[in-house]
Design a protein around this motif. Structure first.
Motif, short mmCIF file in Angstrom:
data_model
loop_
_atom_site.label_atom_id
_atom_site.label_comp_id
_atom_site.label_asym_id
_atom_site.label_seq_id
_atom_site.Cartn_x
_atom_site.Cartn_y
_atom_site.Cartn_z
N GLY A 32 30.07 5.43 9.83
CA GLY A 32 28.80 6.17 9.66
C GLY A 32 28.91 7.21 8.57
O GLY A 32 27.98 7.82 8.32
N LYS A 33 30.16 7.30 7.98
CA LYS A 33 30.38 8.39 7.01
C LYS A 33 31.08 7.80 5.67
O LYS A 33 30.51 7.88 4.60
CB LYS A 33 31.23 9.59 7.31
CG LYS A 33 30.82 10.32 8.72
CD LYS A 33 31.75 11.34 9.14
CE LYS A 33 31.09 12.18 10.38
NZ LYS A 33 32.29 13.12 10.97
N HIS A 34 32.24 7.28 5.84
CA HIS A 34 33.25 6.61 4.82
C HIS A 34 32.85 5.20 4.53
O HIS A 34 32.54 4.35 5.22
CB HIS A 34 34.40 6.88 4.96
CG HIS A 34 35.07 8.34 5.33
ND1 HIS A 34 34.86 8.69 6.74
CD2 HIS A 34 35.07 9.33 4.76
CE1 HIS A 34 35.39 9.97 6.83
NE2 HIS A 34 35.34 10.26 5.50
N ILE A 47 33.30 -1.79 -1.73
CA ILE A 47 32.82 -2.97 -1.31
C ILE A 47 32.27 -3.04 0.02
O ILE A 47 33.04 -2.72 0.87
CB ILE A 47 34.00 -4.04 -1.56
CG1 ILE A 47 34.55 -3.96 -2.93
CG2 ILE A 47 33.72 -5.36 -1.15
CD1 ILE A 47 35.97 -4.89 -3.11
N GLY A 48 31.29 -3.57 0.18
CA GLY A 48 30.62 -3.69 1.67
C GLY A 48 30.15 -5.07 2.10
O GLY A 48 30.09 -6.07 1.28
N LEU A 49 30.39 -5.12 3.38
CA LEU A 49 30.17 -6.35 4.03
C LEU A 49 29.13 -6.31 5.15
O LEU A 49 29.43 -5.42 5.96
CB LEU A 49 31.50 -7.11 4.40
CG LEU A 49 31.38 -8.47 5.04
CD1 LEU A 49 32.51 -9.34 4.68
CD2 LEU A 49 31.23 -8.42 6.81
N ILE A 50 28.32 -7.30 5.09
CA ILE A 50 27.31 -7.00 6.23
C ILE A 50 26.85 -8.40 6.87
O ILE A 50 26.87 -9.60 5.84
CB ILE A 50 25.98 -6.38 5.76
CG1 ILE A 50 25.17 -5.85 6.99
CG2 ILE A 50 25.13 -6.89 4.82
CD1 ILE A 50 24.15 -4.78 6.71
N THR A 68 34.32 -2.19 3.53
CA THR A 68 33.67 -1.40 4.63
C THR A 68 32.73 -2.63 5.20
O THR A 68 31.93 -3.06 4.80
CB THR A 68 32.95 -0.31 4.16
OG1 THR A 68 33.46 0.62 3.33
CG2 THR A 68 32.15 0.30 5.30
N ASP A 69 32.96 -2.89 6.64
CA ASP A 69 32.31 -3.69 7.50
C ASP A 69 31.09 -3.01 8.34
O ASP A 69 31.56 -2.29 9.18
CB ASP A 69 33.03 -4.47 8.60
CG ASP A 69 32.64 -5.70 9.21
OD1 ASP A 69 31.33 -5.71 9.14
OD2 ASP A 69 33.17 -6.47 9.61
N TYR A 70 29.91 -3.04 7.90
CA TYR A 70 28.89 -2.45 8.37
C TYR A 70 28.23 -3.22 9.62
O TYR A 70 27.44 -2.84 10.39
CB TYR A 70 27.62 -2.51 7.40
CG TYR A 70 27.96 -1.44 6.30
CD1 TYR A 70 27.51 -0.13 6.38
CD2 TYR A 70 28.75 -1.72 5.07
CE1 TYR A 70 27.66 0.92 5.35
CE2 TYR A 70 29.05 -0.98 4.20
CZ TYR A 70 28.44 0.41 4.13
OH TYR A 70 28.68 1.09 3.06
N VAL A 108 22.33 -0.35 0.80
CA VAL A 108 22.28 -0.29 -0.90
C VAL A 108 22.29 1.14 -1.55
O VAL A 108 22.82 1.42 -2.14
CB VAL A 108 21.86 -1.33 -1.65
CG1 VAL A 108 21.77 -1.35 -3.19
CG2 VAL A 108 22.42 -2.89 -1.04
N ALA A 109 21.09 1.64 -1.03
CA ALA A 109 20.83 3.06 -1.37
C ALA A 109 21.80 4.02 -1.05
O ALA A 109 21.95 5.03 -1.74
CB ALA A 109 19.44 3.52 -0.71
N LEU A 110 22.35 3.90 0.14
CA LEU A 110 23.56 4.66 0.54
C LEU A 110 24.49 4.47 -0.50
O LEU A 110 25.21 5.57 -0.85
CB LEU A 110 23.90 4.36 1.81
CG LEU A 110 25.13 5.05 2.68
CD1 LEU A 110 24.61 6.65 2.91
CD2 LEU A 110 25.65 4.49 3.79
#
Length: 315
Positions: free
Chosen positions: A30-32, A36-39, A84-86, A111-113
């Motif tokens: 919720g913070k860090h 690279i993000g995964l969703i 980061t796994d969302y 993506v805005a985050l």
């Protein structure tokens, strides 16, 4: 207290000198956020054929545990990479359009985050690409798409609504991507209709059949495609796993002979990831309920690793 008990699902054997690829995934707190993000987008009710692709995101995550983080070919170790796994987007239990809206809204928000992050989205069937790109593009400006697929996915919406056969037609008709900035690679013989081939040509879509992939070579095609897309702000890569021959991907709902081999696909992803403009990728159309020994999910996990490796080898 009990030395021979372990947490369920954990590997029986651990080697102090080996880092498993699934260890790269760190749940979002919720913070860090990493670069690279995964969703996951576990939607498959929009498939025009029977599909359990909603189970694929977790199957692909689990398949990462079969790999180490070290590339013997390049000498690169991904052990210092954090993804980061969302988690997964919650789908509406009955409403396909509502589920697709949830996907678009969630992608736009994450993506805005983190607008500078690279994104990996795990489907789901191919219908998720339209809402994912719709949400992603709002932070990116002019975009191009490179699509690995046996099919055009340019079907009309009148005969079935927003299915897994319509994502790129929807994106073109909504003005989110210009047809001249869509490249389709791996189109398979006897898997498409003349009408949709002609529609794509009229829209300016660049098409490479599987025969052309092997005649021209995947590296040449990737270089030509990225040169053609040099004027866009960002490039999105969509990997429909049915681009692969059925011998490599038995877990695809639309299997067929004469497709791409896995080595060619993995090389293509590694090449594409080296370009700074390639900033997002989805992997779609895996049904773990019909897969054999997780073969298809394992290739998808390897696609992720090749993408991460390529980002360390940027041109």
């Amino acid at each position: 207290m009990f030395p021979y008990l372990k947490e369920a699902g954990k590997a029986n054997f651990q080697d102090r000198y080996v880092t498993k690829a699934n260890e790269l995934l760190i749940s979002w707190d919720g913070k860090h956020c990493s670069s690279i993000g995964l969703i996951g987008a576990p939607l498959s009710k929009s498939s025009i054929s029977h599909s359990g692709a909603a189970f694929a995101p977790q199957a692909i995550r689990q398949a990462l545990s079969f790999y180490s983080t070290y590339s013997i070919e390049s000498g690169i170790d991904l052990a210092d990479v954090t993804v980061t796994d969302y988690g997964d987007i919650v789908m509406h239990p009955t409403d396909i359009a509502a589920s697709q809206r949830r996907i678009a809204e969630t992608i736009e928000q994450v993506v805005a985050l983190q607008p500078k992050s690279m994104w990996i989205v795990l489907g789901g069937d191919h219908s998720i690409t339209c809402p994912v790109v719709s949400g992603w593009q709002k932070q990116k400006g002019t975009i191009g798409i490179i699509q690995f697929d046996a099919h055009h996915d340019l079907r009309n919406l009148e005969d079935g609504g927003p299915t897994n056969g319509t994502p790129f037609r929807r994106l073109i008709e909504a003005g989110i991507v210009d047809g001249s900035r869509l490249v389709q690679i791996g189109l398979r013989d006897f898997a498409n209709s003349r009408a949709y081939t002609e529609y794509g040509k009229q829209c300016g879509v660049t098409m490479y059949t599987i025969e052309e992939v092997y005649r021209l070579g995947i590296q040449t095609i990737i270089e030509k495609s990225m040169q053609m897309l040099s004027g866009v702000d960002a490039v999105y890569v969509s990997v429909d796993m049915d681009v692969l021959d059925q011998a490599f991907a038995p877990g695809c709902p639309a299997i067929g002979p004469g497709g791409m081999d896995s080595r060619t696909l993995l090389h293509a992803i590694s090449l594409l990831a080296r370009y700074d403009k390639v900033q997002a990728m989805d992997i779609v159309e895996i049904d773990p309920t019909i897969d054999f020994r997780q073969m298809t999910s394992r290739i998808a996990a390897s696609v992720i690793l090749q993408f991460l490796k390529g980002k360390k080898e940027r041109v």
